[in-house]
Design an enzyme around this catalytic site. Sequence first.
Site, PDB file in Angstrom:
ATOM      1  N   CYS A   3     -17.160  -8.604   5.489  1.00 25.29           N
ATOM      2  CA  CYS A   3     -16.156  -7.327   5.342  1.00 25.29           C
ATOM      3  C   CYS A   3     -14.727  -7.544   4.664  1.00 25.29           C
ATOM      4  O   CYS A   3     -14.683  -8.665   4.765  1.00 25.29           O
ATOM      5  CB  CYS A   3     -15.685  -6.997   6.674  1.00 25.29           C
TER       6      CYS A   3
ATOM      7  N   CYS B  21       0.267  -0.418  10.003  1.00 25.86           N
ATOM      8  CA  CYS B  21       0.052  -1.328   9.408  1.00 25.86           C
ATOM      9  C   CYS B  21       0.561  -2.138   8.713  1.00 25.86           C
ATOM     10  O   CYS B  21       1.829  -1.177   8.234  1.00 25.86           O
ATOM     11  CB  CYS B  21      -0.989  -0.287   8.494  1.00 25.86           C
TER      12      CYS B  21
ATOM     13  N   CYS C  42     -19.497   2.580   8.801  1.00 23.13           N
ATOM     14  CA  CYS C  42     -18.777   2.140   9.942  1.00 23.13           C
ATOM     15  C   CYS C  42     -17.044   3.425   9.970  1.00 23.13           C
ATOM     16  O   CYS C  42     -16.480   2.644   8.947  1.00 23.13           O
ATOM     17  CB  CYS C  42     -18.746   0.581   9.475  1.00 23.13           C
TER      18      CYS C  42
ATOM     19  N   CYS D 158       0.606   4.673   6.480  1.00 24.65           N
ATOM     20  CA  CYS D 158       0.348   4.666   8.012  1.00 24.65           C
ATOM     21  C   CYS D 158       0.949   3.400   9.303  1.00 24.65           C
ATOM     22  O   CYS D 158       1.253   2.786   9.251  1.00 24.65           O
ATOM     23  CB  CYS D 158      -0.999   3.920   7.988  1.00 24.65           C
TER      24      CYS D 158
ATOM     25  N   CYS E   4       0.583  -1.762   0.222  1.00 21.74           N
ATOM     26  CA  CYS E   4       0.121   0.041   0.352  1.00 21.74           C
ATOM     27  C   CYS E   4       1.042   0.883  -0.382  1.00 21.74           C
ATOM     28  O   CYS E   4       1.951   1.068   1.169  1.00 21.74           O
ATOM     29  CB  CYS E   4      -1.352  -0.099   0.904  1.00 21.74           C
TER      30      CYS E   4
ATOM     31  N   ARG F 135     -18.010  -2.219  17.954  1.00 19.27           N
ATOM     32  CA  ARG F 135     -17.833  -3.283  16.973  1.00 19.27           C
ATOM     33  C   ARG F 135     -16.084  -3.793  18.183  1.00 19.27           C
ATOM     34  O   ARG F 135     -15.392  -3.067  17.904  1.00 19.27           O
ATOM     35  CB  ARG F 135     -17.200  -3.300  15.818  1.00 19.27           C
TER      36      ARG F 135
ATOM     37  N   CYS G  88     -19.419  -5.699   3.948  1.00 19.83           N
ATOM     38  CA  CYS G  88     -19.281  -4.093   3.852  1.00 19.83           C
ATOM     39  C   CYS G  88     -17.413  -3.946   2.736  1.00 19.83           C
ATOM     40  O   CYS G  88     -17.627  -5.328   2.964  1.00 19.83           O
ATOM     41  CB  CYS G  88     -18.521  -3.934   5.024  1.00 19.83           C
TER      42      CYS G  88
END
Length: 330
Positions: free
Chosen positions: A108, A71, A199, A68, A64, A271, A139
């Site tokens: 998801c 991650c 979400c 972040c 990616c 969640r 999702c």
Amino acid sequence: MPEKLNRTVAIDQQSMRCTLSEAKKIYNLPFNDLLYRAQTVHRANFNPNAVQMSRLLSIKTGGCAEDCGYCSQSAHYPTGLKASKLMDVERVIAEARKAKEGGATRYCMGAAWRSPKDRDMGAIVAMVRGVKALGMETCMTLGMLSPGQSAALADAGLDYYNHNIDTSERFYREIITTRTFAERLDTLSNVRGAGIKVCAGGILGMGETADDRVSMLVTLANLPSPPESVPINMLIPIPGSKLADAAPVDPIEFVRIIALARILMPQSHVRLSAGRTEMTDEMQALCFFAGANSIFVGDTLLTADNPGEDHDAGLFRRLGLTPMALEPNT
Ligand code: SAM
Ligand code: DTB
Ligand code: SF4
């Protein structure tokens, strides 16, 4: 003097709009008062013993472009994760079918993208249609979305879009530099504008202060409509990532944040997301008591471990929890 129960919170059908200082007062209540209040709000809005079960699948892993700091999938850090291409539509649908047989009601699908490329939209739309046809809620979490991409996903029947704000506006730039907090909010607005349920939540344990955590919840609660689903992740420290050595969160502070999320967003599903493998059963039980009513099931999240089905089935049995049924119109 014990905290007097605020009855308006318990019966309010809307989200309780609140300021940072009001939220901090609630967060800092004596623990028993805080939990009593959260449980009261919870009971006024939900079956207190039912927990929604979602299953995750990484449809495009690693490599990616975003940085972040938490991650495993960022190309900016040597996490050792092997990148892969977008999965075939048929494989995704086959995996969703297995998840349904395992008791999950929501599927998801996550992709390690800054945002989807237009050339990928056809396959994404086909995945939504295919999973929905199984009778599951859908999702996706694909990074930033334009209004047009949001509309295409809404048209395919996507139920939820996950897009976390992760932390407070103040702390955001310490964790991610390749995009801004404001861009995150723009995508949430595009998704909401297209009529998809939202979400959005964040992560605890990245070196943020208690004020940052409370501020994150205040931002979510004060969105034009609060998110239908609020994932609270406990950082899974990823070797090689910027946050590999972050200090663990105090479990009591974690439970306090769950309780505050329940009080500020009475009708949202809260969640208990990443990090459950490192939580004791007792800590998870306190989170459910504080108002958490959704989890990810299955051995893996996107790339990291999750308690297996056997462990969760045992925990549900010991706590008398039951899987939440799907809403009839799905
Ligand atoms: N690329 C998309 C995005 O960032 O929106 C979707 C996938 S991303 C992995 C989804 C969310 O997972 C992140 O926003 C973050 O809140 C959470 N997450 C990622 N890595 C994590 C970790 N190591 N521990 C806890 N939560 C994590
Ligand atoms: C969310 O808030 N947590 C999920 C989901 N949204 C996409 C992801 C957790 C990822 C945990 C780290 C991993 O599996 O790589
Ligand atoms: Fe990419 Fe999402 Fe991971 Fe950030 S959290 S590096 S955007 S996959």
